[in-house]
Design a protein around this motif. Structure first.
Motif, PDB file in Angstrom:
ATOM      1  N   GLU A 184       0.825  -1.213   0.000  1.00 21.47           N
ATOM      2  CA  GLU A 184       0.000   0.000   0.000  1.00 21.47           C
ATOM      3  C   GLU A 184       0.857   1.261   0.000  1.00 21.47           C
ATOM      4  N   ASP A 185       1.962   1.241   0.724  1.00 20.36           N
ATOM      5  CA  ASP A 185       2.828   2.422   0.803  1.00 20.36           C
ATOM      6  C   ASP A 185       3.333   2.843  -0.567  1.00 20.36           C
TER       7      ASP A 185
ATOM      8  N   LEU B 261       0.498   4.691  -2.336  1.00 20.01           N
ATOM      9  CA  LEU B 261       0.203   5.988  -1.724  1.00 20.01           C
ATOM     10  C   LEU B 261       1.277   7.037  -2.009  1.00 20.01           C
TER      11      LEU B 261
ATOM     12  N   ASP C 140      -3.882   9.560  -3.412  1.00 16.00           N
ATOM     13  CA  ASP C 140      -4.481   9.989  -2.149  1.00 16.00           C
ATOM     14  C   ASP C 140      -4.953   8.772  -1.359  1.00 16.00           C
ATOM     15  N   ALA C 141      -4.672   8.761  -0.090  1.00 15.35           N
ATOM     16  CA  ALA C 141      -4.967   7.594   0.751  1.00 15.35           C
ATOM     17  C   ALA C 141      -6.463   7.312   0.822  1.00 15.35           C
TER      18      ALA C 141
ATOM     19  N   TYR D 161      -7.650   5.789  -2.464  1.00  8.85           N
ATOM     20  CA  TYR D 161      -7.187   4.408  -2.645  1.00  8.85           C
ATOM     21  C   TYR D 161      -7.965   3.438  -1.757  1.00  8.85           C
TER      22      TYR D 161
END
Length: 300
Positions: free
Chosen positions: A51-52, A55, A59-60, A63
């Motif tokens: 996930e990092d 991101l 935008d978190a 996502y």
């Protein structure tokens, strides 16, 4: 060795009206294997990315809403088809194929993704069948990891890379170059670092003349240490969604010039296939296959 990202989920069928273009993701690797351009050793299977990494470019909240299938109906309409867990997973795996391709390109000089080129995905929304911007994610990954200092994105799909332009609009470590059909989607363009809109019917000679003047100057002025190449074949005159007038041979010469330029300058390059919507699926496969043939010929 040429390394190529491919996963069976790439050929996952889309809703009615979108199935035909997906055939190329199944037929292209078959063609490369059949003719002996590649062997099974050339292909690697990407998985779900961290996930990092996503991101870095997205935008978190967007996502997590995408992965959780919680986007608003208006947001889903911009993407262009109903969301499903498998379609979102497909987009994640495509992005991972490009991330891993960056590592392979640093090692071997070049890496390819059978899919990708999802350049209409913005930092905070999807658009035009694109949900996650694979090459933007890859570029951010390289910069974040200290594997590149300056990246050049060469987007030669017939459509402007509007999402890519937005993601990097305030990021001087990535230079965005888009050469596209002036009258093509998106009708409201974003501003890349360099945009070259082309008139309807632009032919081989006109297109290649512009490219061969522009790319060497960019390499000299930008001084990149890594290149992303979005090599859509929707520049063909036969393309249903394009407005340009190139032949198969002209499209092949485009790829030859870009890849040879990267090779001569010792610049690692990651290639994502982008669009291709000619009525004859054999034309699409042949145009894309030429890119892989040239990669083998020039690099290996």
């Amino acid at each position: 060795m040429l390394k190529i990202a491919y996963h069976p989920i790439y050929k996952h069928p889309l809703p009615d009206g979108h199935r035909f273009p997906m055939l190329k993701y199944e037929l292209l690797p078959q063609q490369l294997l059949h003719e002996g351009c590649c062997t099974s050793d050339n292909f690697y299977s990407p998985g779900l990315p961290e996930e990092d990494h996503i991101l870095l470019a997205h935008d978190a909240q967007y996502y997590r809403d995408l992965v959780g299938l919680r986007l608003k109906p208006s947001e889903v309409r911009k993407i262009g088809f109903p969301l499903s867990e498998e379609l979102v997973q497909r987009e994640q795996i495509i992005a991972d194929g490009t991330i891993k391709g960056c590592e392979f390109a640093l090692e071997h000089g070049i890496a390819m993704n059978i899919a990708g080129g999802t350049h209409h995905a913005y930092s905070n929304r999807g658009e035009a069948f694109c949900m996650l911007n694979d090459q933007a994610i890859g570029a951010k990954y390289l910069i974040e990891k200290g594997l590149a200092q300056k990246v050049l994105i060469v987007d030669l799909d017939v459509h402007q890379g509007n999402g890519t332009a937005e993601i990097f609009q305030e990021d001087n470590s990535v230079f965005t170059f888009s050469m596209h059909g002036k009258g093509n989607y998106p009708f409201k363009k974003e501003i890349s670092d360099l945009d070259i809109p082309l008139e309807k019917g632009t032919n081989d000679q006109q297109y290649l003349s512009i490219l061969k003047k522009t790319l060497p100057q960019l390499m000299e002025n930008v001084q990149p240490d890594f290149i992303f190449y979005l090599c859509g074949v929707d520049i063909l005159a036969s393309d249903k969604l394009g407005t340009l007038g190139l032949t198969l041979e002209g499209c092949k010469e485009r790829d030859r010039f870009v890849l040879q330029s990267c090779f001569d300058h010792k610049l690692p390059v990651q290639c994502s296939m982008g669009g291709g919507y000619s009525p004859d699926i054999a034309t699409i496969v042949e145009a894309h296959a030429n890119t892989f043939r040239l990669a083998q010929e020039i690099y290996f």
